[in-house]
Design a protein around this motif. Structure first.
Motif, mmCIF file in Angstrom:
data_model
loop_
_atom_site.group_PDB
_atom_site.id
_atom_site.type_symbol
_atom_site.label_atom_id
_atom_site.label_comp_id
_atom_site.label_asym_id
_atom_site.label_seq_id
_atom_site.Cartn_x
_atom_site.Cartn_y
_atom_site.Cartn_z
ATOM 1 N N ILE A 246 0.834 -1.201 0.000
ATOM 2 C CA ILE A 246 0.000 0.000 0.000
ATOM 3 C C ILE A 246 0.870 1.254 0.000
ATOM 4 O O ILE A 246 0.575 2.238 -0.689
ATOM 5 C CB ILE A 246 -0.951 0.010 1.213
ATOM 6 C CG1 ILE A 246 -1.952 -1.150 1.120
ATOM 7 C CG2 ILE A 246 -1.694 1.335 1.306
ATOM 8 C CD1 ILE A 246 -2.872 -1.082 -0.084
ATOM 9 N N ASN A 247 1.957 1.209 0.731
ATOM 10 C CA ASN A 247 2.867 2.364 0.764
ATOM 11 C C ASN A 247 3.414 2.664 -0.625
ATOM 12 O O ASN A 247 3.577 3.820 -1.007
ATOM 13 C CB ASN A 247 4.019 2.104 1.736
ATOM 14 C CG ASN A 247 3.565 2.117 3.186
ATOM 15 O OD1 ASN A 247 2.516 2.679 3.509
ATOM 16 N ND2 ASN A 247 4.330 1.496 4.066
ATOM 17 N N GLN A 248 3.712 1.609 -1.384
ATOM 18 C CA GLN A 248 4.227 1.797 -2.737
ATOM 19 C C GLN A 248 3.207 2.433 -3.664
ATOM 20 O O GLN A 248 3.556 3.081 -4.644
ATOM 21 C CB GLN A 248 4.629 0.447 -3.328
ATOM 22 C CG GLN A 248 6.118 0.206 -3.310
ATOM 23 C CD GLN A 248 6.490 -1.121 -3.917
ATOM 24 O OE1 GLN A 248 7.276 -1.846 -3.365
ATOM 25 N NE2 GLN A 248 5.943 -1.454 -5.050
ATOM 26 N N CYS A 249 1.930 2.244 -3.333
ATOM 27 C CA CYS A 249 0.842 2.757 -4.162
ATOM 28 C C CYS A 249 0.372 4.139 -3.725
ATOM 29 O O CYS A 249 -0.583 4.675 -4.301
ATOM 30 C CB CYS A 249 -0.354 1.805 -4.105
ATOM 31 S SG CYS A 249 -0.043 0.176 -4.801
ATOM 32 N N SER A 250 1.004 4.700 -2.708
ATOM 33 C CA SER A 250 0.526 5.938 -2.107
ATOM 34 C C SER A 250 1.461 7.112 -2.366
ATOM 35 O O SER A 250 2.664 6.942 -2.564
ATOM 36 C CB SER A 250 0.363 5.752 -0.591
ATOM 37 O OG SER A 250 -0.535 4.701 -0.300
ATOM 38 N N TYR A 251 0.865 8.300 -2.331
ATOM 39 C CA TYR A 251 1.618 9.551 -2.503
ATOM 40 C C TYR A 251 0.823 10.648 -1.804
ATOM 41 O O TYR A 251 -0.381 10.788 -2.022
ATOM 42 C CB TYR A 251 1.802 9.853 -3.986
ATOM 43 C CG TYR A 251 2.497 11.158 -4.307
ATOM 44 C CD1 TYR A 251 3.727 11.471 -3.745
ATOM 45 C CD2 TYR A 251 1.928 12.068 -5.191
ATOM 46 C CE1 TYR A 251 4.376 12.664 -4.058
ATOM 47 C CE2 TYR A 251 2.575 13.262 -5.513
ATOM 48 C CZ TYR A 251 3.790 13.550 -4.939
ATOM 49 O OH TYR A 251 4.432 14.727 -5.234
ATOM 50 N N ASN A 252 1.500 11.370 -0.929
ATOM 51 C CA ASN A 252 0.839 12.440 -0.169
ATOM 52 C C ASN A 252 -0.410 11.934 0.561
ATOM 53 O O ASN A 252 -1.469 12.572 0.557
ATOM 54 C CB ASN A 252 0.472 13.607 -1.078
ATOM 55 C CG ASN A 252 1.682 14.413 -1.513
ATOM 56 O OD1 ASN A 252 2.736 14.353 -0.867
ATOM 57 N ND2 ASN A 252 1.558 15.157 -2.600
ATOM 58 N N SER A 253 -0.264 10.751 1.159
ATOM 59 C CA SER A 253 -1.309 10.138 1.993
ATOM 60 C C SER A 253 -2.560 9.727 1.217
ATOM 61 O O SER A 253 -3.605 9.460 1.822
ATOM 62 C CB SER A 253 -1.716 11.081 3.140
ATOM 63 O OG SER A 253 -0.609 11.391 3.955
ATOM 64 N N LYS A 254 -2.476 9.638 -0.101
ATOM 65 C CA LYS A 254 -3.585 9.162 -0.918
ATOM 66 C C LYS A 254 -3.129 7.952 -1.724
ATOM 67 O O LYS A 254 -1.949 7.820 -2.046
ATOM 68 C CB LYS A 254 -4.089 10.269 -1.852
ATOM 69 C CG LYS A 254 -4.709 11.452 -1.111
ATOM 70 C CD LYS A 254 -5.221 12.503 -2.086
ATOM 71 C CE LYS A 254 -5.851 13.674 -1.338
ATOM 72 N NZ LYS A 254 -6.353 14.725 -2.276
ATOM 73 N N ILE A 255 -4.081 7.077 -2.044
ATOM 74 C CA ILE A 255 -3.757 5.837 -2.750
ATOM 75 C C ILE A 255 -4.127 5.984 -4.220
ATOM 76 O O ILE A 255 -5.239 6.415 -4.553
ATOM 77 C CB ILE A 255 -4.507 4.642 -2.130
ATOM 78 C CG1 ILE A 255 -4.202 4.542 -0.635
ATOM 79 C CG2 ILE A 255 -4.117 3.341 -2.833
ATOM 80 C CD1 ILE A 255 -5.034 3.490 0.094
ATOM 81 N N TYR A 256 -3.205 5.619 -5.096
ATOM 82 C CA TYR A 256 -3.406 5.790 -6.527
ATOM 83 C C TYR A 256 -3.275 4.491 -7.318
ATOM 84 O O TYR A 256 -3.324 4.523 -8.548
ATOM 85 C CB TYR A 256 -2.406 6.816 -7.072
ATOM 86 C CG TYR A 256 -2.679 8.219 -6.589
ATOM 87 C CD1 TYR A 256 -3.562 9.055 -7.258
ATOM 88 C CD2 TYR A 256 -2.048 8.710 -5.449
ATOM 89 C CE1 TYR A 256 -3.816 10.342 -6.814
ATOM 90 C CE2 TYR A 256 -2.294 10.003 -4.987
ATOM 91 C CZ TYR A 256 -3.182 10.817 -5.680
ATOM 92 O OH TYR A 256 -3.430 12.090 -5.234
#
Length: 438
Positions: free
Chosen positions: A139-149
């Motif tokens: 999930i961390n790898q899929c996240s940026y600025n506390s949002k999931i992409y």
């Protein structure tokens, strides 16, 4: 549009590439809408890079999705790994981004978000606590600025040495724990006419794995992270060590003849391993799935061990290179039915899909995943023991810098450039990128 994506797009200048691209993009959002309207269904497009049996699993999942959701028509576009980033960048630059597409995270994900090319799927991931099914690192790898992409779909992919057990047994070689033990094994293999390493490095990223591991064994994760962030330089001892060690191994003949001109996608390195002409192949853990689909009879001969530790190093030697959830699936910001697209992504992880991937030796990035075979368990143990994971350089670095890294790394292998000159060129590329993107 983000400068980085523009830079990637300009790489594709030939008529042949444009023709191939237009074929792949023929199912873009605008044409999909027309087709969907004609059929009375909502049309979605999906791009992926899986091959062989893994590709079949993708197609089967989509067929189940359409059967369960007859209001949708899904067009799958099978892509080739080596040209994928460029095709995706061009599709984005022409506003023809596929509704659902895979990517690898790192700087690419950041570029897509900053360019407003991919959708924020945090709401969908939070619904029914769906995100809690996944390994946190995924999930961390899929996240940026506390949002999931993105959703981490395909595999926990870490690089390690796959080897031919029959060759090891024939020459009395044990799985090496240290680099010095690895070199002893290589010398024995070479003396008996066997190439220690099966490497097909025409596509450059394959050789990069040796470079990444040697750098991490010498300088830990910080050597690369600090250089990539501008806090340190690529002209540092860790990178120089990696380059020097690679050139030492090349001069000793550890790599199969002609490796820098061989193609990995066509299986040239694997064939050498199958035949016993080479003993080891440093490759991502998807390798076992590829072998299972391509040469199932060889699976009983296939072994695995982590990249050995550097003798005397004070850095953490458990570190892995790879991704936790290789092939992250995202939704285009221009997609007309994001909820439907998300359900399509979920179908890639339905119960049958998980069973299909398990049979392929894949390590699904779900918390409750349990391997059925010893080889996959050994790979998972390597991941679980690792205190950190180094994301592939060519995925972490900005695309134009990543290309310089791969090219200079290939030249290190080819003995056409010194490690010092290669590091200098890589640093210059990073400096130029940062100057343009202030």
């Amino acid at each position: 549009m983000n400068k980085n994506l523009k830079k990637i797009a300009t790489v594709i200048t030939t008529v042949v590439m444009m023709s191939a691209l237009l074929t792949g993009c023929g199912s873009s959002n605008s044409s999909s809408a027309v087709s969907g309207a004609a059929s009375g269904k909502t049309k979605l497009t999906l791009w992926h890079i899986q091959t062989a049996t893994a590709k079949d699993a993708i197609h089967a999942s989509v067929e189940r999705f359409m059967k369960a959701n007859p209001q949708y028509e899904v067009e799958i576009v099978d892509q080739v790994n080596d040209s994928y980033k460029q095709k995706l960048a061009m599709a984005m630059s022409s506003n023809q981004t596929p509704d659902v597409f895979m990517q690898w995270g790192g700087s690419g994900l950041i570029d897509y978000v900053d360019s407003k090319k991919i959708a924020d799927i945090t709401e969908f991931m939070n619904k029914d606590n769906y995100k809690d099914k996944f390994i946190d690192a995924g999930i961390n790898q899929c996240s940026y600025n506390s949002k999931i992409y993105a959703v981490p779909v395909e595999n926990v992919s870490v690089a390690g040495f796959f080897y031919n057990k029959d060759v090891f047994n024939k020459y009395g070689i044990q799985e090496p724990k240290t680099i010095s033990e690895l070199e002893v094994a290589c010398d024995k293999l070479k003396a008996n006419g066997v190439a220690p390493f099966a490497l097909a490095n025409a596509t450059k990223w394959t050789g990069s794995m040796y470079y990444m591991y040697l750098t991490a064994r010498f300088g830990g994760l910080d050597a690369f992270a600090n250089a990539a962030a501008g806090k340190a330089s690529f002209e540092s001892p860790a990178f120089e060590f990696a380059g020097n060690k690679i050139q030492d191994w090349v001069k000793k003949g550890y790599f199969i003849d002609g490796f820098n001109g061989m193609d990995d996608d066509s299986g040239q390195a694997r064939q050498a391993l199958y035949k016993g002409d080479a003993a080891m192949d440093l490759m991502g853990s998807w390798f076992s799935g590829t072998v299972s689909g391509e040469n199932p009879d060889f699976m009983s001969k296939l072994g695995f061990f982590p990249f050995p530790a550097l003798d005397g190093s004070k850095e953490d030697q458990s570190l892995c290179a790879g991704t936790v959830g290789d092939n992250l699936y995202s939704i285009s910001e221009t997609c007309k039915d994001k909820e439907g697209a998300f359900k399509l992504i979920q179908s890639l992880l339905d119960d049958q899909a998980l069973q299909d991937r398990k049979k392929l030796g894949k390590i699904i990035p779900l918390k409750d995943f349990k391997p059925d075979d010893e080889l996959t368990q050994k790979i998972l143990d390597t991941v679980n023991k690792a205190k950190g994971v180094q994301l592939w350089y060519d995925q972490y670095l900005p695309a134009e810098v990543a290309e310089v890294h791969k090219s200079t790394c290939q030249e290190i292998f080819g003995l056409t450039k010194t490690p010092q000159d290669s590091d200098k060129e890589l640093q210059a590329a990073m400096d130029a990128y940062k100057a343009k993107n202030k």
